[in-house]
Design an enzyme around this catalytic site. Structure first.
Site: not given
Ligand code: CA2
Length: 147
Positions: A19, A101
């Site tokens: 996603r 990140h």
């Molecule tokens: O950019 C990044 O690696 C983050 O750590 C990812 C987090 C977010 O809350 C940070 O602000 C930045 C979110 C991870 C969620 O990953 C998903 C992957 C696919 C679909 C939904 C969520």
């Protein structure tokens, strides 16, 4: 003895590649695992790769890694912006932590601009997608060489 690094991933990163590809790319966490292992091998390092949706589990893994791992790569995901517990765990250890990140958090919502990890991390890498994990491996290898 072979040096090990811990790569710790926070909540929802298990969904990578399924996603929100516009924000997080199409690479799955398993693929990032494989890429990170390949990169670590170039530096004679071994990777221990983990993901959890549970804050306390990540805290436990930081404490565990501090015992004998050469470095920690941490994408704490949303806990980056909320977790004083992770901040305190990292502040309490000597092991270098590289905060990673996938997305450029500074180009996103304001609530993602603050990190509880950055001020206790050895360095921060963001905005380079899966490549950021490889850059973090190189950074730890370089720190170990300079030690
Ligand atoms: O950019 C990044 O690696 C983050 O750590 C990812 C987090 C977010 O809350 C940070 O602000 C930045 C979110 C991870 C969620 O990953 C998903 C992957 C696919 C679909 C939904 C969520």
């Amino acid at each position: 003895m072979v040096k090990k690094i811990a790569v710790l991933n926070g909540p929802n990163l298990n969904l990578l590649g399924t996603r929100e590809p516009d924000t997080y790319g199409t690479t799955t966490l398993e693929e990032i695992h494989a890429l990170t292992e390949q990169q670590a091998k170039k530096h004679d390092l071994v990777v221990e790769f983990r993901q959890s949706n549970v804050e306390g589990e990540l805290v436990n893994w930081v404490q565990e890694a501090a015992k004998d791992r050469a470095g920690i790569i941490l994408n704490a995901a949303a806990y980056t912006h909320t977790s004083i517990a992770l901040h305190d765990a990292i502040a309490a250890i000597e092991t270098p932590v590289i905060e990673v990140h996938l997305s450029n958090v500074f180009a996103r919502e304001e609530y993602r601009h603050h990190s509880y990890i950055s001020d206790v991390a050895a360095g921060v890498i963001c905005g380079f997608g899966a490549t950021g994990y490889m850059l973090a491996v190189d950074a730890i290898a370089s720190m170990l060489r300079d030690k």
